[in-house]
Design a protein around this motif. Structure first.
Motif, PDB file in Angstrom:
ATOM      1  N   UNK A   1      -8.957  -8.593  13.438  1.00  0.00           N
ATOM      2  CA  UNK A   1      -9.219  -7.602  12.402  1.00  0.00           C
ATOM      3  C   UNK A   1      -8.046  -6.637  12.314  1.00  0.00           C
ATOM      4  N   UNK A   2      -7.792  -6.167  11.116  1.00  0.00           N
ATOM      5  CA  UNK A   2      -6.690  -5.219  10.889  1.00  0.00           C
ATOM      6  C   UNK A   2      -7.108  -4.249   9.793  1.00  0.00           C
ATOM      7  N   UNK A   3      -7.006  -2.957  10.076  1.00  0.00           N
ATOM      8  CA  UNK A   3      -7.406  -1.942   9.100  1.00  0.00           C
ATOM      9  C   UNK A   3      -6.212  -1.077   8.729  1.00  0.00           C
ATOM     10  N   UNK A   4      -6.153  -0.691   7.453  1.00  0.00           N
ATOM     11  CA  UNK A   4      -5.122   0.214   6.949  1.00  0.00           C
ATOM     12  C   UNK A   4      -5.780   1.508   6.478  1.00  0.00           C
ATOM     13  N   UNK A   5      -5.202   2.629   6.852  1.00  0.00           N
ATOM     14  CA  UNK A   5      -5.668   3.948   6.435  1.00  0.00           C
ATOM     15  C   UNK A   5      -4.506   4.698   5.798  1.00  0.00           C
ATOM     16  N   UNK A   6      -4.740   5.320   4.665  1.00  0.00           N
ATOM     17  CA  UNK A   6      -3.710   6.135   4.032  1.00  0.00           C
ATOM     18  C   UNK A   6      -4.086   7.607   4.078  1.00  0.00           C
ATOM     19  N   UNK A   7      -3.155   8.441   4.536  1.00  0.00           N
ATOM     20  CA  UNK A   7      -3.396   9.890   4.605  1.00  0.00           C
ATOM     21  C   UNK A   7      -2.198  10.652   4.045  1.00  0.00           C
ATOM     22  N   UNK A   8      -2.484  11.694   3.298  1.00  0.00           N
ATOM     23  CA  UNK A   8      -1.415  12.569   2.815  1.00  0.00           C
ATOM     24  C   UNK A   8      -1.165  13.639   3.874  1.00  0.00           C
ATOM     25  N   UNK A   9      -0.556  13.200   4.959  1.00  0.00           N
ATOM     26  CA  UNK A   9      -0.235  14.045   6.097  1.00  0.00           C
ATOM     27  C   UNK A   9       1.092  13.566   6.659  1.00  0.00           C
ATOM     28  N   UNK A  10       1.818  14.466   7.325  1.00  0.00           N
ATOM     29  CA  UNK A  10       3.110  14.055   7.874  1.00  0.00           C
ATOM     30  C   UNK A  10       2.894  12.953   8.905  1.00  0.00           C
ATOM     31  N   UNK A  11       3.743  11.939   8.875  1.00  0.00           N
ATOM     32  CA  UNK A  11       3.581  10.778   9.740  1.00  0.00           C
ATOM     33  C   UNK A  11       3.598  11.155  11.217  1.00  0.00           C
ATOM     34  N   UNK A  12       4.398  12.153  11.597  1.00  0.00           N
ATOM     35  CA  UNK A  12       4.465  12.559  13.001  1.00  0.00           C
ATOM     36  C   UNK A  12       3.140  13.154  13.473  1.00  0.00           C
ATOM     37  N   UNK A  13       2.451  13.854  12.568  1.00  0.00           N
ATOM     38  CA  UNK A  13       1.130  14.416  12.901  1.00  0.00           C
ATOM     39  C   UNK A  13       0.129  13.286  13.108  1.00  0.00           C
ATOM     40  N   UNK A  14       0.163  12.305  12.226  1.00  0.00           N
ATOM     41  CA  UNK A  14      -0.726  11.158  12.342  1.00  0.00           C
ATOM     42  C   UNK A  14      -0.466  10.394  13.641  1.00  0.00           C
ATOM     43  N   UNK A  15       0.804  10.234  13.990  1.00  0.00           N
ATOM     44  CA  UNK A  15       1.150   9.499  15.212  1.00  0.00           C
ATOM     45  C   UNK A  15       0.635  10.227  16.445  1.00  0.00           C
ATOM     46  N   UNK A  16       0.715  11.541  16.452  1.00  0.00           N
ATOM     47  CA  UNK A  16       0.236  12.314  17.598  1.00  0.00           C
ATOM     48  C   UNK A  16      -1.256  12.110  17.802  1.00  0.00           C
ATOM     49  N   UNK A  17      -2.018  12.160  16.715  1.00  0.00           N
ATOM     50  CA  UNK A  17      -3.466  11.952  16.804  1.00  0.00           C
ATOM     51  C   UNK A  17      -3.762  10.531  17.274  1.00  0.00           C
ATOM     52  N   UNK A  18      -3.051   9.558  16.720  1.00  0.00           N
ATOM     53  CA  UNK A  18      -3.275   8.165  17.091  1.00  0.00           C
ATOM     54  C   UNK A  18      -2.979   7.918  18.565  1.00  0.00           C
ATOM     55  N   UNK A  19      -1.924   8.521  19.079  1.00  0.00           N
ATOM     56  CA  UNK A  19      -1.583   8.359  20.494  1.00  0.00           C
ATOM     57  C   UNK A  19      -2.646   8.970  21.386  1.00  0.00           C
ATOM     58  N   UNK A  20      -3.207  10.096  20.967  1.00  0.00           N
ATOM     59  CA  UNK A  20      -4.277  10.722  21.749  1.00  0.00           C
ATOM     60  C   UNK A  20      -5.483   9.797  21.850  1.00  0.00           C
ATOM     61  N   UNK A  21      -5.831   9.148  20.739  1.00  0.00           N
ATOM     62  CA  UNK A  21      -6.959   8.216  20.755  1.00  0.00           C
ATOM     63  C   UNK A  21      -6.639   7.012  21.634  1.00  0.00           C
TER      64      UNK A  21
ATOM     65  N   UNK B   1       0.821  -1.204   0.000  1.00  0.00           N
ATOM     66  CA  UNK B   1       0.000   0.000   0.000  1.00  0.00           C
ATOM     67  C   UNK B   1       0.860   1.263   0.000  1.00  0.00           C
ATOM     68  N   UNK B   2       1.936   1.235   0.770  1.00  0.00           N
ATOM     69  CA  UNK B   2       2.843   2.392   0.798  1.00  0.00           C
ATOM     70  C   UNK B   2       3.491   2.580  -0.569  1.00  0.00           C
ATOM     71  N   UNK B   3       3.901   1.495  -1.189  1.00  0.00           N
ATOM     72  CA  UNK B   3       4.518   1.574  -2.513  1.00  0.00           C
ATOM     73  C   UNK B   3       3.531   2.117  -3.546  1.00  0.00           C
ATOM     74  N   UNK B   4       2.281   1.660  -3.479  1.00  0.00           N
ATOM     75  CA  UNK B   4       1.283   2.075  -4.467  1.00  0.00           C
ATOM     76  C   UNK B   4       0.871   3.528  -4.306  1.00  0.00           C
TER      77      UNK B   4
ATOM     78  N   UNK C   1      -7.240   6.066   1.239  1.00  0.00           N
ATOM     79  CA  UNK C   1      -7.727   4.702   1.025  1.00  0.00           C
ATOM     80  C   UNK C   1      -7.948   4.059   2.387  1.00  0.00           C
ATOM     81  N   UNK C   2      -8.811   3.059   2.402  1.00  0.00           N
ATOM     82  CA  UNK C   2      -9.100   2.294   3.609  1.00  0.00           C
ATOM     83  C   UNK C   2      -9.267   0.834   3.216  1.00  0.00           C
TER      84      UNK C   2
END
Length: 317
Positions: A78-98, A23-26, A68-69
């Motif tokens: 279960x395992x879900x993949x989400x793709x976002x055009x956002x800096x990975x550090x920003x995504x990690x911060x949001x994920x840690x908050x959740x 998914x990352x490659x695509x 993409x999802x």
């Protein structure tokens, strides 16, 4: 829940890693991988699958619809993949908050950047049973597996009950917001109800949330009609307290708490929520001294109890 062998878990981990890499490659963007931290050999169940779905919705509510999802389903979980055009550090911060605020750290969001580098947590995960880092307790086997599994089930059920109570509240607000509703309270006016208004309905709905949550827990314990009725009486008292004695949601309390009880039963033993609610409603006799009883006698119309006994057959689901 169904158990799964270690070999299957390891094979599924490899499959997920390869899928994430593709998914990352695509798409050439960071990918969030979402799973649940479930101790022991049981990785799928009615309760955990429900919580997983809520976790997917939570992430999307915080970050918006992804590029993409994709969701993988297997006996290993279960395992879900989400793709976002956002800096990975920003995504990690949001994920840690959740992870820290929702579901008692059962949620596990891994972030991998567009170069296939995993983004580490700035703060280690805490153990479900104590304040130490989870990795330390896991390595030393500080806690018996049975205790970790029991705590996990407790957290999952508590989260699910809260989520369903929130859904019930949102349903009441959605109905209130439906405008126009001639003769009924809506966003424009109070219709034929001179003792009610929009703000009063909002306060009443908010007051009922703790009792909606308790209805799910009562169902999960199969505590029966007496326990649910006692909680319903408390819910009515809470409603009247915030409305000054005005009946804004008495019928909704009856129907919603029955159905929420049914969902608790579903988590516990797999019984259909509607069938469980119907069976419980069938144990109750309709009150003879209410306005609803007068309408039934005058027009032969079914009331809230009959609707529940029928398994909510008239509802649009």
């Amino acid at each position: 829940m169904s158990t799964v062998a270690l070999e299957e878990i390891l094979a599924e981990r490899e499959h997920r890693a390869l899928r994430r890499q593709k998914l990352i490659f695509e798409h050439q963007c960071p990918v969030i991988t979402f799973t649940l931290n479930l101790a022991g050999p049981e990785k799928r169940g009615r309760l955990s699958d429900f919580v997983f779905g809520k976790g997917v919705a939570l992430l999307k509510s915080r970050l918006g619809e992804p590029l993409f999802y994709e969701c993988l389903s297997s006996s290993a979980g279960l395992c879900a993949f989400f793709g976002y055009r956002e800096h990975a550090s920003v995504l990690k911060k949001v994920c840690m908050e959740i992870e820290e605020r929702e579901c008692g750290r059962i949620f596990d969001f891994d972030v991998t950047d567009e170069h296939e580098t995993g983004i580490s947590r700035s703060v280690p995960r805490r153990c479900l049973l104590c304040s130490r880092p989870a990795a330390e307790c896991a390595r030393s086997r500080e806690h018996p597996l049975e205790s970790v599994v029991a705590k996990t089930e407790e957290i999952l059920l508590d989260f699910a009950a809260g989520a369903l109570a929130s859904d019930a509240y949102c349903a009441l607000i959605d109905e209130l917001n439906l405008t126009p509703k001639p003769g009924l309270v809506d966003k424009n006016n109070s219709g034929a109800h001179f003792d009610m208004n929009y703000a009063l309905f909002c306060k009443s709905a908010a007051a009922l949330v703790p009792f909606f949550r308790k209805a799910v827990l009562i169902g999960a314990k199969s505590s029966g009609l007496a326990s649910l009725e006692a909680e319903g009486i408390l819910a009515e008292k809470a409603m009247f307290a915030v409305t000054g004695g005005v009946n804004t949601h008495k019928g909704a309390i009856f129907l919603f708490m029955l159905l929420l009880y049914g969902f608790g039963k579903y988590f516990a033993d797999g019984e259909s929520p509607f069938e469980a609610a119907s069976a419980l409603a069938a144990e109750k006799r309709a009150a003879a001294d209410t306005h609803g009883a007068e309408i039934r006698a005058k027009y032969g119309a079914a009331g809230a109890l009959e609707e529940a006994v029928s398994g909510f057959s008239a509802s649009v689901l």
